[in-house]
Design a protein around this motif. Structure first.
Motif, mmCIF file in Angstrom:
data_model
loop_
_atom_site.group_PDB
_atom_site.id
_atom_site.type_symbol
_atom_site.label_atom_id
_atom_site.label_comp_id
_atom_site.label_asym_id
_atom_site.label_seq_id
_atom_site.Cartn_x
_atom_site.Cartn_y
_atom_site.Cartn_z
ATOM 1 N N ALA A 1 0.834 -1.206 0.000
ATOM 2 C CA ALA A 1 0.000 0.000 0.000
ATOM 3 C C ALA A 1 0.865 1.250 0.000
ATOM 4 C CB ALA A 1 -0.928 -0.008 1.211
ATOM 5 N N GLY A 2 1.919 1.261 0.838
ATOM 6 C CA GLY A 2 2.806 2.423 0.894
ATOM 7 C C GLY A 2 3.536 2.652 -0.412
ATOM 8 N N THR A 3 3.951 1.554 -1.064
ATOM 9 C CA THR A 3 4.637 1.664 -2.357
ATOM 10 C C THR A 3 3.690 2.198 -3.418
ATOM 11 O OG1 THR A 3 6.069 -0.207 -1.784
ATOM 12 C CG2 THR A 3 5.912 0.390 -4.115
ATOM 13 N N CYS A 4 2.462 1.688 -3.425
ATOM 14 C CA CYS A 4 1.447 2.123 -4.393
ATOM 15 C C CYS A 4 1.177 3.620 -4.245
ATOM 16 C CB CYS A 4 0.167 1.321 -4.176
ATOM 17 S SG CYS A 4 -1.231 1.891 -5.173
ATOM 18 N N SER B 1 -3.241 -12.924 -2.279
ATOM 19 C CA SER B 1 -3.048 -12.083 -3.467
ATOM 20 C C SER B 1 -3.599 -10.682 -3.187
ATOM 21 C CB SER B 1 -3.752 -12.693 -4.686
ATOM 22 O OG SER B 1 -5.139 -12.867 -4.421
ATOM 23 N N LEU B 2 -3.047 -9.676 -3.910
ATOM 24 C CA LEU B 2 -3.440 -8.277 -3.701
ATOM 25 C C LEU B 2 -3.551 -7.545 -5.031
ATOM 26 C CD1 LEU B 2 -1.091 -7.213 -0.731
ATOM 27 C CD2 LEU B 2 -3.600 -7.389 -0.646
ATOM 28 N N LEU B 3 -4.581 -6.724 -5.132
ATOM 29 C CA LEU B 3 -4.695 -5.753 -6.221
ATOM 30 C C LEU B 3 -4.830 -4.382 -5.549
ATOM 31 C CD1 LEU B 3 -5.122 -4.669 -9.044
ATOM 32 C CD2 LEU B 3 -7.510 -5.429 -8.955
ATOM 33 N N THR B 4 -3.829 -3.550 -5.730
ATOM 34 C CA THR B 4 -3.759 -2.265 -5.009
ATOM 35 C C THR B 4 -3.751 -1.112 -6.006
ATOM 36 O OG1 THR B 4 -2.388 -3.390 -3.365
ATOM 37 C CG2 THR B 4 -2.521 -0.985 -3.229
ATOM 38 N N CYS B 5 -4.650 -0.151 -5.829
ATOM 39 C CA CYS B 5 -4.743 0.996 -6.740
ATOM 40 C C CYS B 5 -4.725 2.300 -5.939
ATOM 41 C CB CYS B 5 -6.020 0.944 -7.564
ATOM 42 S SG CYS B 5 -6.060 -0.387 -8.774
ATOM 43 N N GLU C 1 4.378 5.729 -5.348
ATOM 44 C CA GLU C 1 4.649 5.724 -6.788
ATOM 45 C C GLU C 1 3.429 6.074 -7.626
ATOM 46 O OE1 GLU C 1 6.291 1.906 -7.647
ATOM 47 O OE2 GLU C 1 8.057 2.190 -6.348
ATOM 48 N N SER C 2 2.262 6.163 -6.967
ATOM 49 C CA SER C 2 0.999 6.507 -7.662
ATOM 50 C C SER C 2 0.740 5.590 -8.849
ATOM 51 C CB SER C 2 1.010 7.970 -8.119
ATOM 52 O OG SER C 2 1.012 8.849 -7.017
ATOM 53 N N ARG C 3 0.919 4.296 -8.639
ATOM 54 C CA ARG C 3 0.629 3.314 -9.701
ATOM 55 C C ARG C 3 0.052 2.046 -9.091
ATOM 56 N NH1 ARG C 3 4.305 -0.831 -10.219
ATOM 57 N NH2 ARG C 3 6.208 -0.652 -8.937
ATOM 58 N N SER C 4 -0.733 1.344 -9.914
ATOM 59 C CA SER C 4 -1.397 0.120 -9.450
ATOM 60 C C SER C 4 -0.412 -1.049 -9.411
ATOM 61 C CB SER C 4 -2.570 -0.222 -10.377
ATOM 62 O OG SER C 4 -3.501 0.841 -10.410
ATOM 63 N N ILE C 5 -0.680 -1.963 -8.474
ATOM 64 C CA ILE C 5 0.212 -3.109 -8.306
ATOM 65 C C ILE C 5 -0.633 -4.386 -8.181
ATOM 66 C CG2 ILE C 5 1.960 -4.204 -6.830
ATOM 67 C CD1 ILE C 5 2.752 -1.414 -5.866
ATOM 68 N N ILE C 6 -0.317 -5.398 -9.015
ATOM 69 C CA ILE C 6 -0.952 -6.721 -8.906
ATOM 70 C C ILE C 6 0.073 -7.702 -8.354
ATOM 71 C CG2 ILE C 6 -1.987 -8.655 -10.147
ATOM 72 C CD1 ILE C 6 -3.013 -6.731 -12.230
#
Length: 485
Positions: A81-84, A116-120, A87-92
């Motif tokens: 979550a902190g990385t997302c 698993s995670l989908l973070t936006c 960097e203001s980008r989605s992460i799968i």
């Protein structure tokens, strides 16, 4: 695939409608949490908001999470979550266990296993305001299609959160304004451009008897009062602030002093337009009645003084002349001159008082306005004052009128005002050389006439008081100078 895309589209349309219908921030965030997992078919979802001051992510709404987990915070760059957010980008991530970025703090405290995670990121105006996260895909892995759908959802959620925050901010500012508005002692009325009343405080309701008349427009609010100038004239004025006085004769005399203040708003190009007016009402009944009584009293005593003063001055002049002609003792001659001189001074003060009473009661319609040349007028004033003040040593009166300027005014009254200003300039100047400069110039379609001098001037804190009747700067500053103020 087409069916799945159609279902996702229908889901996003439904989500958009739900989010746009929520303005309360707590209710909105709970709704986002409940919808987030449904959008991509996940077991649960998390919503983090960014604390602008500490630059940390926190759980604002945490459905089903233990209390110690709800209090957890993540720095930008910490965990998925902190990385997302940073960097203001989605992460799968479909295999969380093998990704070193995953922070296991929440899992260890909640007992929940994240697979698993989908973070936006939720972005407004290029800045992340938080992160929304779908946890554990119910069937299979998170795909790019899921990412696209979830990004669309995150974008809608960000807009809804921003709108809700703005609404809450406006609502809070409105609440504060209403508290101040209602508690101020003066009457206050807020109207739109047409004069329709938006809000009025308790003092205004009392002054204008709102509970009795139930008026909704400012014209109706003042219908029982005489207004000077008229309300239509005030509404049509260009000035940002207009003054008017309201008077009601019955059931008892009631005076209100009113300031009508234009309220402006700016468009996107920076142009200002009027959006309404703020009307401030002050009860000045006691002040106006006191002024009326004082004016009557001054008029009475001034007229009563005139007859005995005429006798005193007449006989004083005879005594002075007789003493000089018959060469009486110096004491008699000096005494008679003193009596005559002081009598003349008192007569001048009484005449000034009578002028004040006359001018104070003047109406605008009674002014005898004529057009005349300002430079010629100042020349006449200067010549007259040089004669009146010929006994004053070191006096120099100059005129500065480089251009021809015409004035339209009551010449007699303006001359009286100029004489008073010049007398004060000389009287309050302790220096040996007393310079007075009379000047005139055209400015903004008006004529400016000024009196300047080389005296001590008026202290800044006294400037607001100089137009109060009979006011005089403290004796320590003026040197205890004679006069009415």
């Amino acid at each position: 695939m087409i069916t799945q895309s159609q279902e996702s589209l229908e889901m996003l349309v439904m989500v958009s409608r739900l989010l746009s219908s929520k303005l309360d921030i707590s209710e909105l965030l709970t709704t986002i949490m409940r919808l987030a997992s449904r959008v991509v078919g996940a077991e649960r979802a998390s919503l983090y908001l960014l604390d602008e001051k500490t630059q940390e992510l926190y759980f604002d709404v945490a459905l089903g999470l233990p209390e110690d987990v709800q209090k957890m915070r993540f720095k930008l760059g910490e965990g998925i979550a902190g990385t997302c957010a940073k960097e203001s980008r989605s992460i799968i991530i479909n295999d969380v266990a093998s990704d070193p970025r995953h922070s296991k703090k929440a899992d260890s405290k909640s007992g929940y296993v994240t697979r698993s995670l989908l973070t936006c990121p939720m972005i407004i105006k290029g800045k992340a305001i938080g992160v929304v996260q779908a946890i554990n895909k119910s069937d299979g892995d998170f795909s790019d299609t899921d990412k696209n759908s979830f990004e669309a959802f995150a974008s809608q959620a960000a807009i809804a959160i921003e709108n809700s925050r703005l609404f809450s901010s406006v609502k809070e500012e409105k609440r504060k304004m209403e508290i101040v508005f209602k508690r101020i002692k003066e009457g206050a009325i807020l109207t739109d451009v047409a004069g329709d009343i938006i809000i009025l405080n308790n003092s205004a309701k009392t002054y204008l008897e709102h509970d009795k008349y139930k008026f909704t427009n400012i014209k109706n609010a003042f219908s029982d009062f005489e207004t000077k100038p008229g309300i239509d004239a005030v509404l049509s004025r260009e000035e940002a602030v207009s003054r008017l006085e309201l008077y009601r004769e019955k059931p008892k005399k009631f005076y209100l002093d009113c300031s009508a203040i234009k309220l402006f708003k700016e468009d996107k190009d920076g142009n200002s337009t009027v959006e309404g007016r703020l009307w401030i009402l002050s009860d000045v009944t006691a002040q106006r009645i006191e002024e009326h009584m004082a004016r009557n009293f001054l008029s009475l005593i001034s007229h009563k003084f005139k007859t005995p003063l005429a006798c005193i001055n007449g006989y004083a002049q005879i005594l002075r002349d007789e003493a000089a002609a018959k060469e009486m003792p110096d004491l008699v001659l000096k005494s008679s001159e003193t009596i005559y001189g002081q009598g003349q001074k008192l007569n001048t003060l009484v005449e000034s008082l009578l002028d004040f009473v006359t001018i104070d009661g003047l109406e605008a319609a009674s002014l005898e306005k004529i057009e005349f040349d300002a430079a010629d007028f100042l020349g006449e004033i200067a010549a007259d004052m040089k004669e009146r003040l010929k006994a004053v040593e070191g006096l120099n009166i100059k005129i500065a009128a480089p251009d021809t300027v015409m004035v339209k005014a009551d010449r007699k009254l303006l001359a009286g005002a100029m004489r008073s200003l010049i007398e004060n300039a000389v009287k309050f100047n302790p220096g040996r050389d007393k310079l007075v400069i009379l000047s005139t110039q055209a400015r903004d379609s008006h004529t400016l006439i000024s009196v300047g001098d080389n005296g001590p001037g008026i202290p800044g804190e006294e400037l607001d008081n100089i137009f109060h009747k009979f006011y005089q700067v403290e004796a320590a500053f003026t040197g205890q100078v004679e006069g009415w103020g």
